[in-house]
Design a protein around this motif. Structure first.
Motif, PDB file in Angstrom:
ATOM      1  N   VAL A  37       0.860  -1.188   0.000  1.00 57.37           N
ATOM      2  CA  VAL A  37       0.000   0.000   0.000  1.00 57.37           C
ATOM      3  C   VAL A  37       0.895   1.237   0.000  1.00 57.37           C
ATOM      4  CG1 VAL A  37      -1.749   1.303   1.269  1.00 57.37           C
ATOM      5  CG2 VAL A  37      -1.815  -1.205   1.264  1.00 57.37           C
ATOM      6  N   TYR A  38       0.549   2.191  -0.844  1.00 60.63           N
ATOM      7  CA  TYR A  38       1.286   3.455  -0.959  1.00 60.63           C
ATOM      8  C   TYR A  38       0.346   4.615  -0.682  1.00 60.63           C
ATOM      9  CZ  TYR A  38       4.671   0.639  -3.529  1.00 60.63           C
ATOM     10  OH  TYR A  38       5.579  -0.324  -3.886  1.00 60.63           O
ATOM     11  N   ASP A  39       0.903   5.713  -0.179  1.00 60.69           N
ATOM     12  CA  ASP A  39       0.080   6.914  -0.017  1.00 60.69           C
ATOM     13  C   ASP A  39       0.034   7.679  -1.335  1.00 60.69           C
ATOM     14  OD1 ASP A  39       2.449   8.412  -0.218  1.00 60.69           O
ATOM     15  OD2 ASP A  39       2.510   8.911   1.921  1.00 60.69           O
ATOM     16  N   ALA A  40      -0.665   8.813  -1.347  1.00 62.01           N
ATOM     17  CA  ALA A  40      -0.868   9.575  -2.583  1.00 62.01           C
ATOM     18  C   ALA A  40       0.442  10.116  -3.148  1.00 62.01           C
ATOM     19  CB  ALA A  40      -1.858  10.718  -2.343  1.00 62.01           C
ATOM     20  N   LEU A  41       1.478  10.211  -2.312  1.00 65.40           N
ATOM     21  CA  LEU A  41       2.774  10.701  -2.774  1.00 65.40           C
ATOM     22  C   LEU A  41       3.695   9.563  -3.212  1.00 65.40           C
ATOM     23  CD1 LEU A  41       3.377  13.433  -0.051  1.00 65.40           C
ATOM     24  CD2 LEU A  41       2.557  13.746  -2.383  1.00 65.40           C
ATOM     25  N   GLY A  42       3.165   8.343  -3.182  1.00 71.46           N
ATOM     26  CA  GLY A  42       3.957   7.208  -3.634  1.00 71.46           C
ATOM     27  C   GLY A  42       4.861   6.607  -2.574  1.00 71.46           C
ATOM     28  N   ARG A  43       4.677   7.013  -1.323  1.00 72.08           N
ATOM     29  CA  ARG A  43       5.477   6.448  -0.231  1.00 72.08           C
ATOM     30  C   ARG A  43       4.859   5.132   0.226  1.00 72.08           C
ATOM     31  NH1 ARG A  43       5.566  12.147   2.786  1.00 72.08           N
ATOM     32  NH2 ARG A  43       3.391  11.493   2.897  1.00 72.08           N
ATOM     33  N   GLU A  44       5.697   4.137   0.424  1.00 74.16           N
ATOM     34  CA  GLU A  44       5.224   2.839   0.902  1.00 74.16           C
ATOM     35  C   GLU A  44       4.752   3.001   2.344  1.00 74.16           C
ATOM     36  OE1 GLU A  44       7.728  -0.982   1.900  1.00 74.16           O
ATOM     37  OE2 GLU A  44       7.640  -0.700  -0.270  1.00 74.16           O
ATOM     38  N   VAL A  45       3.507   2.616   2.623  1.00 73.17           N
ATOM     39  CA  VAL A  45       3.006   2.740   3.997  1.00 73.17           C
ATOM     40  C   VAL A  45       2.812   1.395   4.682  1.00 73.17           C
ATOM     41  CG1 VAL A  45       1.951   5.013   3.672  1.00 73.17           C
ATOM     42  CG2 VAL A  45       0.583   2.974   3.256  1.00 73.17           C
ATOM     43  N   GLU A  46       2.566   0.332   3.900  1.00 72.06           N
ATOM     44  CA  GLU A  46       2.398  -0.979   4.529  1.00 72.06           C
ATOM     45  C   GLU A  46       2.562  -2.086   3.490  1.00 72.06           C
ATOM     46  OE1 GLU A  46      -0.084  -2.811   8.169  1.00 72.06           O
ATOM     47  OE2 GLU A  46      -0.490  -0.792   7.473  1.00 72.06           O
ATOM     48  N   ILE A  47       3.212  -3.173   3.914  1.00 71.48           N
ATOM     49  CA  ILE A  47       3.338  -4.354   3.065  1.00 71.48           C
ATOM     50  C   ILE A  47       2.341  -5.386   3.593  1.00 71.48           C
ATOM     51  CG2 ILE A  47       4.849  -6.229   2.310  1.00 71.48           C
ATOM     52  CD1 ILE A  47       7.216  -4.281   2.678  1.00 71.48           C
ATOM     53  N   LEU A  48       1.385  -5.776   2.762  1.00 79.08           N
ATOM     54  CA  LEU A  48       0.337  -6.709   3.173  1.00 79.08           C
ATOM     55  C   LEU A  48       0.707  -8.156   2.883  1.00 79.08           C
ATOM     56  CD1 LEU A  48      -2.812  -4.743   1.939  1.00 79.08           C
ATOM     57  CD2 LEU A  48      -1.688  -4.631   4.160  1.00 79.08           C
ATOM     58  N   VAL A  49       1.392  -8.376   1.773  1.00 77.09           N
ATOM     59  CA  VAL A  49       1.809  -9.722   1.381  1.00 77.09           C
ATOM     60  C   VAL A  49       3.227  -9.617   0.853  1.00 77.09           C
ATOM     61  CG1 VAL A  49       1.364 -11.680  -0.179  1.00 77.09           C
ATOM     62  CG2 VAL A  49      -0.557 -10.370   0.738  1.00 77.09           C
TER      63      VAL A  49
END
Length: 91
Positions: A37-49
């Motif tokens: 999952v990335y935020d609107a600025l393209g920063r990685e916020v969470e890895i789900l798998v």
């Protein structure tokens, strides 16, 4: 369960969501899958798998309690397949 014939990343449900959403994806063959999952600025916020998975259909849950409202993107990478979709968190 039937083995999927193609890679697939579904639109998250529900969308917009608060505070959690489900993301389904399908792998036609055993693959190393990464769902991020990335935020609107393209920063990685969470890895789900982030693991080797057998062919099949999977569902990942994202709980966004600690994130602010806005647009987020989720990207599935599996083998040569990459797809990104947009989701909206409304609090």
């Amino acid at each position: 369960d039937l083995i999927p014939t193609t890679f697939k990343l579904d639109q998250n449900y529900p969308n917009p969501f608060n505070p959690s959403t489900k993301i389904q994806f399908a792998l036609p063959k055993s693959s190393f899958a990464k769902l991020v999952v990335y935020d609107a600025l393209g920063r990685e916020v969470e890895i789900l798998v982030n693991e080797q998975l057998n062919a099949g259909t999977y569902e990942a849950d994202w709980s966004a309690d600690k994130f602010s409202s806005g647009v987020y993107y989720y990207k599935l990478t599996a083998g040569d397949y990459t797809v990104t979709r947009k989701m909206v968190l409304m609090k």
